[in-house]
Scaffold this active site. Structure first.
Site, PDB file in Angstrom:
ATOM      1  N   GLY A  93       0.923  -1.049   0.134  1.00  0.00           N
ATOM      2  CA  GLY A  93       0.055  -0.050   0.030  1.00  0.00           C
ATOM      3  C   GLY A  93       0.896   1.336   0.022  1.00  0.00           C
ATOM      4  O   GLY A  93       1.865   1.449   0.332  1.00  0.00           O
ATOM      5  N   GLY A 145       0.720   5.307   1.298  1.00  0.00           N
ATOM      6  CA  GLY A 145       0.049   6.385   1.934  1.00  0.00           C
ATOM      7  C   GLY A 145       0.598   7.673   1.660  1.00  0.00           C
ATOM      8  O   GLY A 145       1.193   8.094   0.889  1.00  0.00           O
ATOM      9  N   SER A 146       0.254   8.853   2.511  1.00  0.00           N
ATOM     10  CA  SER A 146       0.718  10.226   2.388  1.00  0.00           C
ATOM     11  C   SER A 146       2.102  10.434   2.667  1.00  0.00           C
ATOM     12  O   SER A 146       2.532  11.372   2.094  1.00  0.00           O
ATOM     13  CB  SER A 146      -0.320  11.099   3.034  1.00  0.00           C
ATOM     14  OG  SER A 146      -0.121  10.795   4.359  1.00  0.00           O
ATOM     15  N   GLY A 193       4.439   7.795   2.894  1.00  0.00           N
ATOM     16  CA  GLY A 193       5.378   6.623   2.567  1.00  0.00           C
ATOM     17  C   GLY A 193       4.626   5.223   1.879  1.00  0.00           C
ATOM     18  O   GLY A 193       3.454   5.487   1.812  1.00  0.00           O
ATOM     19  N   SER A 194       5.331   4.280   2.136  1.00  0.00           N
ATOM     20  CA  SER A 194       4.873   2.949   1.383  1.00  0.00           C
ATOM     21  C   SER A 194       5.150   1.808   2.309  1.00  0.00           C
ATOM     22  O   SER A 194       5.928   1.893   3.004  1.00  0.00           O
ATOM     23  CB  SER A 194       5.450   2.871   0.091  1.00  0.00           C
ATOM     24  OG  SER A 194       5.418   4.039  -0.960  1.00  0.00           O
ATOM     25  N   VAL A 195       4.284   0.709   2.231  1.00  0.00           N
ATOM     26  CA  VAL A 195       4.446  -0.524   2.901  1.00  0.00           C
ATOM     27  C   VAL A 195       4.550  -1.517   1.985  1.00  0.00           C
ATOM     28  O   VAL A 195       3.840  -1.646   1.045  1.00  0.00           O
ATOM     29  CB  VAL A 195       3.068  -0.588   3.474  1.00  0.00           C
ATOM     30  CG1 VAL A 195       3.251  -1.742   4.641  1.00  0.00           C
ATOM     31  CG2 VAL A 195       2.853   0.466   4.560  1.00  0.00           C
ATOM     32  N   LYS A 253       7.368  -0.469   6.681  1.00  0.00           N
ATOM     33  CA  LYS A 253       6.741   0.730   6.409  1.00  0.00           C
ATOM     34  C   LYS A 253       7.870   1.814   6.118  1.00  0.00           C
ATOM     35  O   LYS A 253       8.512   2.218   7.049  1.00  0.00           O
ATOM     36  CB  LYS A 253       5.750   1.275   7.489  1.00  0.00           C
ATOM     37  CG  LYS A 253       5.079   2.526   7.339  1.00  0.00           C
ATOM     38  CD  LYS A 253       4.209   2.902   8.420  1.00  0.00           C
ATOM     39  CE  LYS A 253       3.502   4.148   8.373  1.00  0.00           C
ATOM     40  NZ  LYS A 253       2.751   4.565   9.413  1.00  0.00           N
ATOM     41  N   ASP A 285      -6.102   9.559  13.482  1.00  0.00           N
ATOM     42  CA  ASP A 285      -6.629   9.177  12.187  1.00  0.00           C
ATOM     43  C   ASP A 285      -7.101   7.806  12.031  1.00  0.00           C
ATOM     44  O   ASP A 285      -6.857   7.037  11.194  1.00  0.00           O
ATOM     45  CB  ASP A 285      -5.249   9.274  11.373  1.00  0.00           C
ATOM     46  CG  ASP A 285      -5.373   9.418   9.857  1.00  0.00           C
ATOM     47  OD1 ASP A 285      -6.576   9.777   9.515  1.00  0.00           O
ATOM     48  OD2 ASP A 285      -4.471   9.209   9.107  1.00  0.00           O
TER      49      ASP A 285
END
Length: 523
Positions: free
Chosen positions: A241, A243-244, A246-248, A262, A357
């Site tokens: 995935g 996100g705002s 970074g990446s996983v 992450k 969040d």
């Protein structure tokens, strides 16, 4: 006072240190120069002091130990020198201390072991020497927090050399004893160590490492190159995935454990702080419904968290996929897991933690569909006797409470609001950002206007395809009404009117028992 991320280049005005009632002073990422004066002790009410990323020089004043309310202190990425003040041990409420990337010398005061609430301590990349303490919370700290100090020694788990035990000031008599006694003992230790290593090697070869998540071995330290190898050079095929900040990635490590990595995008504003916050908070949290952080990797150019891998992805993907369950009990079970995690954050820790969040993409599902809450990059730790705080970092549109979105006010009620939206979304299968919600029509108004007479018109149609074997549509409808009433109570515009998370959990468990008891009786 928040003055971070500007271009101030003077020394810090001396008048600033006389503001006795200031609780938060944040001057990070500027070009402030000069030294910290002894008058810093006048900030008697300060709880958070963030001066990282400047050009401050000189020694850290010992008077800083007089700040009895101080919980967060960040002086990293400056040009500070001298020793770590012994007076730090007087900061009884200190939870977060980052003095990394300076020119500090001398040893780490052993007296810091007495700090009861210290959950994060970073002295990496200084010129420190001597033994790393092992008592108190130091037993939980990882090697990366001490990296870059070639003079440190201590336990092998810190990836440093063992400290020399020879005292050169002993009498000649003791020297003679050492000369004749130490070599045989050292030989015995070496032989014993070799035998232990051989036994470990034999056991490792003779037994396979289980891949089940429950049997994962904790990686005490991990390098960038190990992560690179585990993710096949961050191959897109391993991307789970994005996100705002970074990446996983999915990674398979040398012990055959499958984990998630992450990786923070350090070009994004706030990425450094998000990494620090997650490290600070997740190190001390233990709950079956929170994503477990295995270890971290941190250097100047790379920051990543290694966490448990969740094979069933996140709630958002599952909820809007063909695999989403049409059974109320299964969706309710996931929401009870989430409520358990949030109740723990609000009530089960020394100070309340606000996630800030909470949304479907931050709720991960393990192999048994047990929900785990993750992503604490903007979480807020409320200090003692602090019911509300203020922040400039906002959550996700559609899930933010009104007071959070408009004024940046954070309290546990913020998570309750997000949870209410989550309840509505899970049982209606509509996102709060759906194109149908325009103008004054919001998800909360849509649900309130439909309750109770038109409720079945907004509930996910898949849930209304009741199993004819049980013929309990009436009972299911009552439970859905109870769930939606609770969701409406959680999303009140006024924080004080929202249901507390511990009460939310009790109500959902009661609804769950009623559902299971009814199905059992009908069978």
């Amino acid at each position: 006072m928040y003055l971070g991320n500007n271009t101030f280049s003077s020394s810090i005005p001396s008048s600033l240190w006389s503001i006795r009632r200031i609780q938060v002073l944040s001057l990070f990422d500027n070009s402030f120069n000069g030294s910290l004066p002894p008058e810093i002790s006048s900030l008697s009410s300060v709880i958070e002091l963030d001066l990282h990323g400047n050009q401050l020089s000189g020694e850290i004043p010992s008077t800083i130990g007089q700040l009895q309310n101080l919980a967060t202190l960040s002086l990293s990425d400056n040009e500070l020198n001298g020793h770590i003040p012994e007076s730090f041990s007087s900061l009884r409420n200190l939870q977060y201390l980052d003095i990394s990337h300076n020119n500090l010398s001398g040893s780490i005061p052993k007296s810091l072991e007495s700090l009861l609430y210290l959950s994060y301590f970073n002295v990496s990349f200084n010129e420190l020497t001597g033994e790393i303490p092992e008592g108190g919370h130091f037993a939980n700290f990882t090697p990366d927090l001490f990296a870059g100090n070639i003079g440190l020694c201590g336990s092998s788990r810190f990836n440093v050399e063992a400290c020399e035990m020879v005292n050169t000031t002993k009498s000649s008599r003791n020297n003679r004893l050492i000369r004749y006694i130490v070599p045989p003992i050292a030989s015995m230790i070496v032989v014993t160590a070799i035998i232990i290593l051989l036994l470990r090697h034999y056991r490792r070869k003779s037994s396979s490492v289980p891949s089940d998540q429950s049997d994962l071995a904790v990686l005490e330290w991990i390098s960038y190159y190990e992560i690179l190898k585990a993710t096949n050079n961050f191959d897109i095929g391993n991307l789970i995935g994005k996100g705002s900040i970074g990446s996983v990635y999915k990674g398979t490590f040398s012990n055959e454990a499958t984990l998630a990595v992450k990786v923070f995008d350090l070009d994004v504003q706030g990425a450094f702080k998000s990494f620090d916050i997650e490290c600070q908070i997740m190190r001390s949290l233990r709950h079956r419904n929170l994503v477990k952080v295995i270890t971290s990797c941190s250097n100047l150019d790379f920051k990543a968290l290694v966490v448990e891998y969740m094979p069933n992805g996140n709630l958002e993907k599952w909820l809007y996929s063909p695999n989403c369950s049409s059974k109320i009990t299964e969706r309710l079970g996931i929401l009870i897991d989430v409520a358990s995690a949030i109740e723990y954050l609000h009530q089960g820790y020394s100070s309340p933690i606000v996630h800030c969040d909470l949304k479907p993409s931050n709720i991960l599902l393990d192999e048994n569909m047990v929900a785990r809450v993750g992503d604490f990059g903007i979480a807020k730790l409320l200090m003692e006797d602090q019911r509300m705080a203020q922040t400039k970092t906002l959550g996700t549109i559609g899930y933010m409470a009104p007071e959070y979105g408009s004024s940046g006010l954070v309290s546990t009620a913020v998570d309750v609001y997000s949870y209410g939206i989550l309840l509505m979304e899970t049982f209606t299968r509509k996102k709060p950002t759906d194109e149908m919600f325009l103008g004054e029509l919001t998800m909360t108004k849509w649900a309130s206007d439909s309750f109770p007479n038109a409720l079945m018109q907004i509930v996910d149609s898949e849930l209304l395809n009741m199993d004819q074997e049980y013929s309990i549509a009436g009972r299911d409808q009552v439970c859905l009404e109870s769930i939606m009433r609770l969701a409406i109570d959680c999303t009140s515009d006024f924080p004080e009117e929202r249901t507390k998370m511990e009460d939310v959990l009790v109500m959902l468990k009661k609804i769950n028992i009623e559902l299971h008891d009814t199905k059992h009786r009908v069978r």
